[in-house]
Design a protein around this motif. Structure first.
Motif, PDB file in Angstrom:
ATOM      1  N   GLY A 127     -40.558  98.763  18.994  1.00 46.72           N
ATOM      2  CA  GLY A 127     -40.232  98.949  20.401  1.00 46.72           C
ATOM      3  C   GLY A 127     -41.432  98.864  21.325  1.00 46.72           C
ATOM      4  N   THR A 166     -37.005  93.666  17.979  1.00 48.98           N
ATOM      5  CA  THR A 166     -37.457  94.859  18.690  1.00 48.98           C
ATOM      6  C   THR A 166     -38.577  95.557  17.923  1.00 48.98           C
ATOM      7  OG1 THR A 166     -35.158  95.156  19.415  1.00 48.98           O
ATOM      8  CG2 THR A 166     -36.667  96.988  19.795  1.00 48.98           C
ATOM      9  N   SER A 178     -33.287  93.128  24.066  1.00 47.92           N
ATOM     10  CA  SER A 178     -34.028  93.017  22.818  1.00 47.92           C
ATOM     11  C   SER A 178     -33.077  93.215  21.637  1.00 47.92           C
ATOM     12  CB  SER A 178     -35.152  94.060  22.765  1.00 47.92           C
ATOM     13  OG  SER A 178     -35.962  93.883  21.618  1.00 47.92           O
ATOM     14  N   THR A 202     -41.305  95.704  23.315  1.00 50.24           N
ATOM     15  CA  THR A 202     -40.171  95.849  24.232  1.00 50.24           C
ATOM     16  C   THR A 202     -40.556  96.709  25.431  1.00 50.24           C
ATOM     17  OG1 THR A 202     -38.780  95.786  22.250  1.00 50.24           O
ATOM     18  CG2 THR A 202     -37.716  96.410  24.316  1.00 50.24           C
ATOM     19  N   LEU A 239     -30.491  97.085  24.446  1.00 50.61           N
ATOM     20  CA  LEU A 239     -30.833  96.923  23.035  1.00 50.61           C
ATOM     21  C   LEU A 239     -29.596  96.517  22.258  1.00 50.61           C
ATOM     22  CD1 LEU A 239     -33.052 100.111  22.559  1.00 50.61           C
ATOM     23  CD2 LEU A 239     -33.805  97.791  23.112  1.00 50.61           C
TER      24      LEU A 239
END
Length: 380
Positions: free
Chosen positions: A129, A126, A146, A132, A170
């Motif tokens: 982020g 990740t 992720s 992502t 997540l």
């Protein structure tokens, strides 16, 4: 001063103009996702300080926002613990351990992955982020999972994703083990590099699905591979054009070691110019030949130190223009490198796009040209 929206639009337009992006859906993602939410503070190298000196750049600093929308990698963590908000105004020394990869590479990989509407995608790494968020924007939150190894990095990424308005699934854990809840994925994309393909990935991506991952090693040579899963635990693919590198996944990184002491050994003339190891593909070929070795030095002075056995090889220039190689230990590292380099040279010294990879539960092999061509086993 330009706004975030203006800088995003300019970045997306630049990537489309230079050919890095062609898919309108990913161009729209580049325009939509605010990178500053994910890399609000970052480190930049300090000129003249060598490869380990950095200065922190924070919101409000001159050039902060413009730097975020420059097509470059932004280091966001040093030594697995230090963020740009954790240090003062003085330069700091450390090794990068998390980063926001340059947008052209991240977006180019997403585009290369070839996702379609409804595809389920597993992202390994990740990081900040940002990648992502791009994936969630294009695919929808429900289709993206992720995984991040570092809990602190994962916590910051989760907060940034919420701020930006995205809510993919997540997971905090070892992405090399895949999704702890199982598979059925159509695609897998890794934003870290690995020494070999983790077997869980080859069971969690359905047959016909794709994996996009960077192969690397303890000499830190890298190659981006796109594989198609042909059956449970099996895949085949090719390496792609360009020059892609990511930080190696922490479980695959070399173990800690003390300073390498150069010891005497057997000497002979080198049969290759050691400087070939400084080229992108030359270093890759040498790493395939000696996968548990770390490479240091440059030009005519190369040093290989085998992490597993303590074997060593080092080259030194001679006054007559040649090179002497000194080897010691159970592995004749330079012998292996010379043989691999000769095979590569006989094939015409192709870039990595001339290489392929075949993976099974028993063996992972990188080859030149075709599957029956010269090749090397990865250290599974």
């Amino acid at each position: 001063m330009s706004t975030s929206e203006e800088l995003r639009a300019a970045l997306a337009a630049g990537l489309a103009e230079n050919g890095a992006l062609s898919d309108p859906a990913w161009i729209k993602a580049a325009e939509a996702v605010p990178r500053e939410v994910f890399a609000g503070s970052y480190f930049l190298p300090v000129e003249g300080s060598g490869p380990t000196g950095y200065r922190a750049v924070r919101q409000g600093d001159q050039g902060w926002l413009e730097g975020i929308y420059t097509d470059r990698t932004l280091v966001t963590q040093l030594d697995g613990r230090t963020g740009a908000d954790d240090v003062g105004g003085q330069p700091v020394v450390g090794a990068p351990s998390s980063s926001s990869t340059l947008p052209s590479l991240v977006l180019g990989m997403w585009q290369q992955l070839g996702t379609d509407a409804g595809h389920r995608v597993l992202e390994v790494g990740t990081g900040t982020g940002y990648s992502t968020a791009l994936g969630a924007h294009r695919l929808g939150d429900a289709n993206l999972t992720s995984i991040e190894y570092d809990p602190r990095v994962a916590e910051r990424a989760a907060a940034a994703l919420r701020t930006a308005g995205y809510a993919p699934r997540l997971v905090v854990g070892d992405g090399l083990r895949g999704d702890p809840d199982g598979g059925g994925y159509d695609r897998l994309i890794a934003t870290c590099s690995v020494r070999y393909l983790p077997m869980p990935w080859l069971y969690q991506v359905r047959p016909g699905g794709r994996i996009l991952v960077t192969l690397s090693g303890w000499s830190y040579a890298s190659g981006l591979a796109e594989l198609t899963v042909t059956g449970p635990g099996e895949a085949t693919g090719r390496f792609l054009p360009g020059y892609t590198s990511f930080m190696i996944a922490r479980p695959h990184d070399r173990p800690p070691r003390s300073t390498v002491a150069l010891l005497p050994g057997d000497e002979r003339p080198s049969l290759i110019d050691p400087a070939v190891l400084d080229s992108w593909t030359g270093s890759w070929v040498a790493q395939l030949a000696a996968p548990s070795a770390e490479r240091m030095g440059n030009d005519g002075t190369q040093i290989l130190s085998d992490v597993a056995t303590g074997s060593q090889a080092r080259t030194t220039p001679r006054p007559d223009g040649g090179w002497t190689v000194t080897q010691r230990g159970p592995l004749r590292l330079w012998d292996r490198v010379e043989e691999a380099v000769h095979l590569w040279q006989q094939a015409g010294e192709p870039h990595q796009q001339g290489f392929g990879i075949t993976v099974s539960a028993a063996r992972q092999r990188v080859w030149i040209g075709t599957e029956d061509g010269p090749g090397w086993d990865l250290p599974i």
